[in-house]
Structure formats: C-alpha cells, structure tokens
Design an enzyme around this catalytic site. Structure first.
Site, mmCIF file in Angstrom:
data_model
loop_
_atom_site.group_PDB
_atom_site.id
_atom_site.type_symbol
_atom_site.label_atom_id
_atom_site.label_comp_id
_atom_site.label_asym_id
_atom_site.label_seq_id
_atom_site.Cartn_x
_atom_site.Cartn_y
_atom_site.Cartn_z
ATOM 1 N N PRO A 53 0.824 -1.217 0.000
ATOM 2 C CG PRO A 53 -0.090 -1.093 2.144
ATOM 3 C CD PRO A 53 0.683 -1.992 1.237
ATOM 4 C CD GLU A 68 0.439 -5.025 11.138
ATOM 5 O OE1 GLU A 68 0.891 -3.935 10.733
ATOM 6 O OE2 GLU A 68 -0.775 -5.257 11.223
ATOM 7 N NE ARG A 72 -8.493 -6.858 -20.359
ATOM 8 C CZ ARG A 72 -8.881 -5.846 -21.096
ATOM 9 N NH1 ARG A 72 -8.200 -4.732 -21.114
ATOM 10 N NH2 ARG A 72 -9.971 -5.930 -21.835
ATOM 11 C CG ASP A 81 -10.768 -2.174 -22.906
ATOM 12 O OD1 ASP A 81 -11.969 -2.317 -23.151
ATOM 13 O OD2 ASP A 81 -9.993 -3.114 -22.654
#
Ligand code: SAM
Length: 227
Positions: A87, A114, A152, A167
């Site tokens: 993150p 963690e 993709r 797209d």
C-alpha cells in the site's frame, strides 16, 4: 511473459489463473505463471515465516530469511523486474501497466499479515506497486491485478472479441456506453444511432460519449488533452 509470484498462498494465484482469458493465455504460451512459497525456504520445524515486531505493536511481520532465499531461488531472465505489492507503493495505472508489459519477466512479492521486514525491501530493492489508498489482507489480489492487466497488453491474450482497443484509458479517455440485445429493456431504448449501421455516425456518437463521460467522471484525465 513470465510471472513468478512469491506468496504464502500459491493456490490463490493458481486458482485465478485457471479460468477464462488468463487460462487461455497460459495454454497459448503467451504467459507463464509460477509460484514460490517462502515457507518452503524455512529451516525450522514449524516452517515459521513471521514473528512479532521489534518495538512492540500488533500483528506479525514477515521474516527476511525465507523471503530473500525464496526470491534468490527464482531464475531471473535478462529483461526482468521485481515488484513488491504494497500500500506504500506508486499506484497501479495504465501507464505503469504499459511499462511493466515491456519486461519478459515480472517477479511479484506478496506480503501478508503486518507486511515485510524492512530489510526485504533493502536487499531486493523492488519497485513498489499499490492498488490504491486502502489496506488489503495480502498482496495476492494486487499481484493478480498486475498479472491480469499486464497480460491484456500482450499480443495473443485477447481475441478479437475481447479487444482492448476502445477500452477506458487506452487513449486517455473512458469508454463509451455499450449496449447489447434487446433493443428495449424496461422502457430503456438503445440509442437509435447504434442501430442504423452507419459506421461514421456510430464512431462520431461514441467519440462524443467518450469525451462527455470523461468530462463528467474523470475531468483530471482531460487536463493535458487538447479536446
Ligand atoms: C495488511 S497489509 C500490510 C500493511 C502495512 N502494515 C502498512 O500499513 O503499510 C499486508 C500485505 O498486503 C498487501 N497489500 C495491502 N494493501 C495493499 C495495497 N493497497 N496495494 C498493494 N498491496 C497491498 C501487501 O503485500 C502487504 O504487505
């Protein structure tokens, strides 16, 4: 393209890759997906991969030795990149996906609990990639997002039927609204222009809709565009 995923839960990766378009891409030899489990690189009876944090605090931290040894066991191709799903990394975007698609191998480090002992970062020096400003329980879903989005971009993954040409983000705009059968559903009609077979009109309608949608939903995408 080869993906090697370091994960404590290889079944999560294997399972997702055994369906639909990714499954076909593997069968066609466009991508290869391998997993390495750091637990297989532990030296103790309990196959321990995590421990409590120095300095106190909640949760368990992933120990460096099993992760670094697992990483070093992966055979690296010349044109290879290592990413850590985290993150705290730069956010995954179309631009990042395109950059990653230029490599022949992506090694993905998935955390859990963690997260990683900091020395794993210091030794491996991965590019850190985040899915967004929220915290998941593990790096497997973000790794699968990378595998999916990068695949993709590779020739042979998408058939004509799933083509990515129009797209969202392919040229910086969102996609136009799509319709299929029936022509009318619960009183809502398919726009007439899509039914008349005039491709010039259809293309003009779609381009107008793409710009309109992007203006409404993602005006930030238009900031440096001459529209
Ligand atoms: C619970 S998270 C650890 C979060 C860490 N304690 C922090 O606050 O930065 C466990 C693992 O999930 C993965 N993860 C969680 N959220 C993520 C996100 N937004 N993007 C990418 N990976 C994520 C990472 O691999 C991370 O090591």
């Amino acid at each position: 393209m080869r993906f090697d995923v370091l994960t404590l839960f290889p079944e999560m990766i294997e399972s997702h890759c055994s369906y639909s378009i990714l499954k076909r891409a593997i069968e066609a030899g466009v991508i290869e997906v391998g997993t390495v489990n750091p637990r297989d690189f532990t030296h103790d009876r309990h196959r321990k991969v995590d421990d409590t944090p120095y300095g106190g605090g909640a949760g368990m931290v992933l120990m460096p030795q099993p992760y670094v040894d697992a990483y070093e066991s992966v055979k690296k191709l010349e044109n290879s990149i290592t990413i850590m799903l985290s993150p705290q990394g730069e956010q995954l975007s179309e631009k990042v996906v395109k950059e990653l698609a230029e490599f022949d191998q992506i090694i993905c480090l998935c955390g859990h609990y963690e997260g990683f002992d900091e020395r794993i970062r210091e030794i491996i020096k991965p590019r850190e990639i985040s899915l967004g400003d929220f915290v998941l329980t593990g790096g497997e879903l973000p790794a699968l997002c990378v595998i999916d989005a990068v695949s993709r971009k590779l020739e042979g993954t998408l058939g004509k039927i799933e083509s990515a040409e129009d797209d969202s983000f392919s040229d910086g705009l969102l996609e136009y609204p799509q319709y299929t059968k029936p022509r009318e559903y619960r009183g809502l009609k398919v726009p007439e222009v899509l039914l008349n077979g005039n491709h010039k009109d259809i293309n003009a309608f779609r381009q107008e809709q793409r710009i309109l949608r992007t203006k409404l939903r993602r005006p930030d995408l238009l900031e440096n565009k001459d529209i």
